[in-house]
Motif scaffolding. Sequence first.
Motif, PDB file in Angstrom:
ATOM      1  N   PHE A  26       0.923  -1.077  -0.057  1.00  0.00           N
ATOM      2  CA  PHE A  26      -0.052  -0.101   0.167  1.00  0.00           C
ATOM      3  C   PHE A  26       0.801   1.181   0.017  1.00  0.00           C
ATOM      4  CE2 PHE A  26      -2.278   3.340   1.979  1.00  0.00           C
ATOM      5  CZ  PHE A  26      -3.649   3.055   1.641  1.00  0.00           C
ATOM      6  N   TYR A  27       1.960   1.354   0.880  1.00  0.00           N
ATOM      7  CA  TYR A  27       2.840   2.619   0.870  1.00  0.00           C
ATOM      8  C   TYR A  27       3.748   2.543  -0.043  1.00  0.00           C
ATOM      9  CZ  TYR A  27       0.448   4.730   4.728  1.00  0.00           C
ATOM     10  OH  TYR A  27      -0.638   5.409   5.610  1.00  0.00           O
ATOM     11  N   ASP A  28       4.298   1.247  -0.427  1.00  0.00           N
ATOM     12  CA  ASP A  28       5.068   1.020  -1.868  1.00  0.00           C
ATOM     13  C   ASP A  28       6.507   2.023  -1.724  1.00  0.00           C
ATOM     14  OD1 ASP A  28       6.249   0.373  -3.832  1.00  0.00           O
ATOM     15  OD2 ASP A  28       4.911   1.536  -5.268  1.00  0.00           O
ATOM     16  N   LEU A  58       1.405  18.513   9.367  1.00  0.00           N
ATOM     17  CA  LEU A  58       0.763  17.912  10.567  1.00  0.00           C
ATOM     18  C   LEU A  58       0.399  16.489  10.493  1.00  0.00           C
ATOM     19  CD1 LEU A  58      -1.544  21.153  11.526  1.00  0.00           C
ATOM     20  CD2 LEU A  58       0.935  20.630  12.467  1.00  0.00           C
ATOM     21  N   GLN A  59       0.668  15.625  11.283  1.00  0.00           N
ATOM     22  CA  GLN A  59       0.263  14.406  11.288  1.00  0.00           C
ATOM     23  C   GLN A  59       0.823  13.644  10.046  1.00  0.00           C
ATOM     24  OE1 GLN A  59      -4.176  15.698  12.806  1.00  0.00           O
ATOM     25  NE2 GLN A  59      -3.836  13.447  12.939  1.00  0.00           N
ATOM     26  N   CYS A  60       2.169  13.712  10.239  1.00  0.00           N
ATOM     27  CA  CYS A  60       3.075  13.280   9.010  1.00  0.00           C
ATOM     28  C   CYS A  60       3.158  11.752   8.492  1.00  0.00           C
ATOM     29  CB  CYS A  60       4.213  14.061   8.975  1.00  0.00           C
ATOM     30  SG  CYS A  60       5.426  13.503  10.027  1.00  0.00           S
ATOM     31  N   HIS A  61       2.751  11.002   9.748  1.00  0.00           N
ATOM     32  CA  HIS A  61       2.820   9.572   9.823  1.00  0.00           C
ATOM     33  C   HIS A  61       4.515   9.455   9.536  1.00  0.00           C
ATOM     34  CE1 HIS A  61       1.678   5.563  10.091  1.00  0.00           C
ATOM     35  NE2 HIS A  61       1.384   5.248   8.686  1.00  0.00           N
ATOM     36  N   PHE A  62       5.049   8.273   8.708  1.00  0.00           N
ATOM     37  CA  PHE A  62       6.535   7.914   8.719  1.00  0.00           C
ATOM     38  C   PHE A  62       7.053   8.985   7.498  1.00  0.00           C
ATOM     39  CE2 PHE A  62       6.435   4.813   5.245  1.00  0.00           C
ATOM     40  CZ  PHE A  62       5.274   4.463   5.415  1.00  0.00           C
ATOM     41  N   ILE A  79       5.417  16.870  11.733  1.00  0.00           N
ATOM     42  CA  ILE A  79       5.009  16.337  13.235  1.00  0.00           C
ATOM     43  C   ILE A  79       4.248  15.371  13.354  1.00  0.00           C
ATOM     44  CG2 ILE A  79       5.456  18.839  13.882  1.00  0.00           C
ATOM     45  CD1 ILE A  79       2.206  17.333  15.077  1.00  0.00           C
ATOM     46  N   ASP A  80       4.434  14.473  14.322  1.00  0.00           N
ATOM     47  CA  ASP A  80       3.403  13.108  14.295  1.00  0.00           C
ATOM     48  C   ASP A  80       3.549  12.773  15.830  1.00  0.00           C
ATOM     49  OD1 ASP A  80       1.878  11.331  12.343  1.00  0.00           O
ATOM     50  OD2 ASP A  80       2.300  10.307  14.054  1.00  0.00           O
ATOM     51  N   PHE A  81       2.740  12.075  16.386  1.00  0.00           N
ATOM     52  CA  PHE A  81       2.911  11.905  17.788  1.00  0.00           C
ATOM     53  C   PHE A  81       3.261  10.327  18.014  1.00  0.00           C
ATOM     54  CE2 PHE A  81      -1.688  10.392  19.372  1.00  0.00           C
ATOM     55  CZ  PHE A  81      -1.921   9.523  18.376  1.00  0.00           C
ATOM     56  N   CYS A 105       5.257  14.889  18.539  1.00  0.00           N
ATOM     57  CA  CYS A 105       4.581  15.533  19.424  1.00  0.00           C
ATOM     58  C   CYS A 105       3.157  15.401  19.181  1.00  0.00           C
ATOM     59  CB  CYS A 105       4.719  17.213  19.705  1.00  0.00           C
ATOM     60  SG  CYS A 105       4.433  18.030  18.233  1.00  0.00           S
ATOM     61  N   ASN A 106       2.399  15.543  19.936  1.00  0.00           N
ATOM     62  CA  ASN A 106       0.761  15.744  19.786  1.00  0.00           C
ATOM     63  C   ASN A 106       0.545  16.929  18.802  1.00  0.00           C
ATOM     64  OD1 ASN A 106      -2.031  15.843  20.105  1.00  0.00           O
ATOM     65  ND2 ASN A 106      -2.096  14.624  21.883  1.00  0.00           N
ATOM     66  N   VAL A 107      -0.346  16.843  18.041  1.00  0.00           N
ATOM     67  CA  VAL A 107      -0.790  17.842  17.285  1.00  0.00           C
ATOM     68  C   VAL A 107      -1.206  19.107  17.803  1.00  0.00           C
ATOM     69  CG1 VAL A 107      -3.014  17.263  16.473  1.00  0.00           C
ATOM     70  CG2 VAL A 107      -1.670  18.722  14.856  1.00  0.00           C
ATOM     71  N   TYR A 108      -1.894  18.999  18.997  1.00  0.00           N
ATOM     72  CA  TYR A 108      -2.470  20.005  19.890  1.00  0.00           C
ATOM     73  C   TYR A 108      -1.032  20.768  20.488  1.00  0.00           C
ATOM     74  CZ  TYR A 108      -6.972  18.234  19.281  1.00  0.00           C
ATOM     75  OH  TYR A 108      -8.444  17.709  18.784  1.00  0.00           O
ATOM     76  N   THR A 123      -1.959  19.043   5.695  1.00  0.00           N
ATOM     77  CA  THR A 123      -2.266  17.856   6.438  1.00  0.00           C
ATOM     78  C   THR A 123      -3.070  17.036   5.622  1.00  0.00           C
ATOM     79  OG1 THR A 123      -2.882  17.107   8.727  1.00  0.00           O
ATOM     80  CG2 THR A 123      -4.362  18.923   7.732  1.00  0.00           C
ATOM     81  N   SER A 124      -3.170  15.758   5.555  1.00  0.00           N
ATOM     82  CA  SER A 124      -3.815  15.027   4.594  1.00  0.00           C
ATOM     83  C   SER A 124      -4.314  13.783   5.075  1.00  0.00           C
ATOM     84  CB  SER A 124      -2.988  14.838   3.262  1.00  0.00           C
ATOM     85  OG  SER A 124      -1.835  14.123   3.471  1.00  0.00           O
ATOM     86  N   TYR A 125      -5.362  13.139   4.370  1.00  0.00           N
ATOM     87  CA  TYR A 125      -5.904  11.614   4.243  1.00  0.00           C
ATOM     88  C   TYR A 125      -5.864  11.111   5.687  1.00  0.00           C
ATOM     89  CZ  TYR A 125      -5.436  12.821  -0.932  1.00  0.00           C
ATOM     90  OH  TYR A 125      -5.416  13.199  -1.907  1.00  0.00           O
ATOM     91  N   GLY A 126      -6.941  11.299   6.521  1.00  0.00           N
ATOM     92  CA  GLY A 126      -7.028  10.359   7.715  1.00  0.00           C
ATOM     93  C   GLY A 126      -6.342  10.877   8.890  1.00  0.00           C
TER      94      GLY A 126
HETATM   95  C1  LIG Z   1      -3.530   8.117   8.440  1.00  0.00           C
HETATM   96  S1  LIG Z   1      -2.072   8.777   9.069  1.00  0.00           S
HETATM   97  C2  LIG Z   1      -1.799  10.095   8.158  1.00  0.00           C
HETATM   98  C3  LIG Z   1      -1.986  10.079   6.815  1.00  0.00           C
HETATM   99  C4  LIG Z   1      -0.855  10.380   6.008  1.00  0.00           C
HETATM  100  N1  LIG Z   1      -1.358  11.246   4.860  1.00  0.00           N
HETATM  101  C5  LIG Z   1      -0.198   8.924   5.484  1.00  0.00           C
HETATM  102  O1  LIG Z   1      -1.018   7.972   5.029  1.00  0.00           O
HETATM  103  O2  LIG Z   1       1.096   9.174   5.469  1.00  0.00           O
HETATM  104  C6  LIG Z   1      -2.601   9.564  10.576  1.00  0.00           C
HETATM  105  C7  LIG Z   1      -1.505  10.118  11.373  1.00  0.00           C
HETATM  106  O3  LIG Z   1      -1.935  10.912  12.383  1.00  0.00           O
HETATM  107  C8  LIG Z   1      -1.040  10.593  13.552  1.00  0.00           C
HETATM  108  N2  LIG Z   1      -1.921  10.955  14.880  1.00  0.00           N
HETATM  109  C9  LIG Z   1      -2.916  10.756  15.204  1.00  0.00           C
HETATM  110  N3  LIG Z   1      -3.511  11.304  16.328  1.00  0.00           N
HETATM  111  C10 LIG Z   1      -2.456  12.231  16.460  1.00  0.00           C
HETATM  112  C11 LIG Z   1      -2.210  13.156  17.441  1.00  0.00           C
HETATM  113  N4  LIG Z   1      -3.022  13.702  18.366  1.00  0.00           N
HETATM  114  N5  LIG Z   1      -1.236  14.123  17.305  1.00  0.00           N
HETATM  115  C12 LIG Z   1      -0.178  13.793  16.284  1.00  0.00           C
HETATM  116  N6  LIG Z   1      -0.325  12.944  15.644  1.00  0.00           N
HETATM  117  C13 LIG Z   1      -1.451  12.234  15.413  1.00  0.00           C
HETATM  118  C14 LIG Z   1      -0.821   9.097  13.642  1.00  0.00           C
HETATM  119  O4  LIG Z   1       0.391   8.869  14.492  1.00  0.00           O
HETATM  120  C15 LIG Z   1      -0.549   8.850  12.124  1.00  0.00           C
HETATM  121  O5  LIG Z   1       0.590   8.938  11.791  1.00  0.00           O
END
Ligand SMILES: C[S@@+](CC[C@H](N)C(=O)[O-])C[C@H]1O[C@@H](n2cnc3c(N)ncnc32)[C@H](O)[C@@H]1O
Length: 267
Positions: A26-28, A58-62, A79-81, A105-108, A123-126
């Motif tokens: 999926f992430y390829d 924001l919430q950049c996953h990996f 940033i991502d927690f 860190c937490n996005v908040y 910020t994007s998708y989920g």
């Molecule tokens: C679906 S992924 C992000 C989607 C991204 N577009 C991807 O697929 O690479 C959601 C991300 O939000 C992060 N996340 C969830 N709640 C968070 C919070 N309160 N603060 C920071 N990161 C958060 C998760 O750790 C996860 O990496």
Amino acid sequence: MNHQQYFDANRDAWNKKTFVHKNSSFYDIVSFKADKTSLNEIELKELGSVNGKTLLHLQCHFGMDTLSWAREGAIVTGIDFSEEAIKTAEELREELNIPAEFICCNVYDTSQYINQQFDIVFTSYGVIGWLPELDAWAKVIAESLKVGGIFYMVEFHPVVWMLDEDFQYIKYYYHNESVVEDEQTGSYADRYADIHYKEYGWNHSIGEVLNSLIKHGLMILHFNEFNFSCYNCFNNLVQGEDGYWRVKGLENKIPMMYSLKATKKIE
Ligand SMILES: C[S@@+](CC[C@H](N)C(=O)[O-])C[C@H]1O[C@@H](n2cnc3c(N)ncnc32)[C@H](O)[C@@H]1O
């Protein structure tokens, strides 16, 4: 449970998912390492040139999208927690030698960790479905942007989150009425992965998203809705000739994603 307990459970879940995601087709990641962008045409086109601009993700996953924006010329911070997600992002950054800063860190809490204002916040998708409320989220966006800076998001539509997992009936509230607790195995990136976890989410109506941003001084420049998903990340999807994914039997009948561009008017 209080918010911190929800965040702790969700962080554990995302740590587990990251192990699976980085090795998933999926992430390829293989194509990504060979220079393929992980970004979709929608955000590439709608955000436009990022060359030379500072960008906070924001919430950049990996970090694949963050590093893809860097490849487009942006000066990026993600940033991502999830500790595992940030560790993997940093490993990718080192291996591919792409300049980027990643912060766990937490996005908040972003403004406590970053003392800088950016040209773009992305910020994007989920993403917002993991946040119990959007007022403090929008405040972070406003604090992180320069005056005249752009906030861009592309996200799954709240209508998608109203439906049950197989898109057969309305199961959840459209409005942010209550937390949705979910016991899960596997992940959207690998349904059969051997991971088990509990997670907690919230649905955010379009009105809640728009009003939170407007309240914190952002002016909406566009708001688009799409009747497809860029990703095959839900049950019962079929791929169209355009490459996008729609719910079998509900093709083009429901919105599946939206995108939003806004600018910060005043400090
Ligand atoms: C679906 S992924 C992000 C989607 C991204 N577009 C991807 O697929 O690479 C959601 C991300 O939000 C992060 N996340 C969830 N709640 C968070 C919070 N309160 N603060 C920071 N990161 C958060 C998760 O750790 C996860 O990496």
